[in-house]
Each structure stands twice: as C-alpha cells, then as structure tokens.
Design an enzyme around this catalytic site. Structure first.
Site: not given
Lengths: 146, 146
Positions: B42, B53, B55, B78, B80, B83, B143
C-alpha cells in the site's frame, strides 16, 4: 445534474495528450461542481503502468482527501471493471461518460451500487476512440485485457 | 492449488515494510507457480497514492505483460472493491488471501466471476492488521473509504 462543458473538454484534451504521446487515448477529470480537482489519462505506455487507466490516474492525482463523495468523475470512455470498482470503493456518486459506444458494460454494475451514470455520447471522443481501436488493435486489446 | 510459503512470507514482509514506513500494512505478491513476478504494498501514505493498494502496486509493478491469466495473486488482506475489480479486469484466476477476518466481503464477487479464492487465515498477518486497525483507525478508515 448539469454537465460541465469545461470538464468534458478537459477529458478530451487529456485523451488527445495521451494519444500524442503514443498512449491509449482515455482521459478523465474529477470535479467538484465546476471546479476541476484533478485530471489524468491512461499511463500504460507512457509509464509502463497498467493499473493507471485514465480514471485511476485522475483519482490518484486527486490524492488523499475525504470529499470523494462530493465529486463527479468525467471519463472519456466507459469504465472497465477495475475503474468501476474504484468508483464504488471511493464512493464517487456520479460518473459522466463521453463514449459508451466503443467500450462499455459496467454501467449497470455502477447503477446497482448507487452511482448515477450519465452517458453523453460525445461525437468527437467517440470518433477519436474508434480510430484508435481500428488503428492500434493490439495496444487496445492489451489495455482492456482481451 | 499448492500455497507457496515463500509468497506468503513475501506478502507479510511487504506489509511490515509498509507499516515501518508509516503506511498501511497491506502487502501483495504476483507469482507464476513458485516464481515471484512482482511484489508491492500500500502506497497511500508513502506516495500520496490512494489507488495504490497493495494489490494494485503489485500489478502495476508486474507491468505490461500478457500472462496475467497464468498468475496467482497473494494478498495480505482481502481485496476491496477496487482491487477485486482489477483482479477480474486483468483476468488473474487465483487469489490467496492471508486475512479475511479484519476486512472482506468481495470474495463472492470474485468467485462469481470465476476467480478461485483461497483464504488461508494466517495468524501473524491477522494480528498485524488487527493491531493496525486498533492503533490507527483514522488511517484505516481513510484507506478503506469509510
């Protein structure tokens, strides 16, 4: 809502700037009423940045702020699944799409999550994008992951 | 599928590096079998980059390539909605999630679009993320756009 012509023109200018730099001609603007907060364009070719579609570049440039729910995203091409997910995640409540003819399909995903979607079918942008897809199908397919 | 422990450890290392830099402790890795293609974390605080983020940073660092459908995304938290949309857009077929306790909710969105979702409930990462949310609720809420 009232469509801000200056925001539409800024999207087209961003798309044209990307095309002139050898990139994918998608431009986006985040606006608060008539004030442009941030503008951006696709950075795949220019920055080797595949996640920076026009919408993502504009959101990234808007930076850390708490007023996304008060903003409108103008974008020259209908958002892909990544960008649609970002719009929902950042709680951007309104999207103005200049061209949903050359690409689309996520408008209902946005509407189902409460995003107001306005398709204004801008003839100039639709022509620019159509020409790009015809002239550079490999780059277009790469960008849209087909 | 076989979970590659080195990829899990790299996610945790990325998350820790982000935390040590004052950022949000989410790390991600893109791997081809046991080969790490790209790793990221991130960048909200560090680069004022709200779309990056963990990912997204990993995907961006993987860059322009055609083999996303052969990759696995490991991510410490996990995904969002942004992503998850990116995973679908880039046709990444497998996601390994270390922690779906502190955040989650888009696993079914991914599964419905053909993505294999593996939640491995890593205790160390779940503790790190839980501590972060407790210690820095303002940054966490920023975030995740709450």
């Amino acid at each position: 809502m009232e469509i801000q012509e200056a925001c539409v023109e800024a999207c087209i200018a961003e798309a044209k700037a990307s095309l002139a730099a050898g990139g994918v001609p998608v431009g986006s603007v985040l606006a608060k009423y008539d004030e442009i907060i941030a503008r951006g364009h696709n950075r795949r070719v220019q920055d080797n940045a595949p996640v920076l579609h026009g919408e993502m570049d504009a959101i990234n440039k808007a930076g850390r702020r708490s007023d996304y729910p008060a903003l409108t995203l103008y974008t020259s091409l209908s958002p892909c699944m990544m960008c649609a997910g970002a719009i929902v995640q950042f709680k951007i409540p309104r999207v103005v799409i200049l061209d949903a003819t050359n690409f689309g399909g996520n408008e209902d995903f946005l509407r189902a999550r409460g995003v107001a979607v306005h398709i204004i079918a801008n003839a100039q942008m639709t022509a620019i994008m159509g020409d790009f897809i015809r002239d550079q199908p490999r780059l277009w397919n790469e960008d849209i992951a087909e």
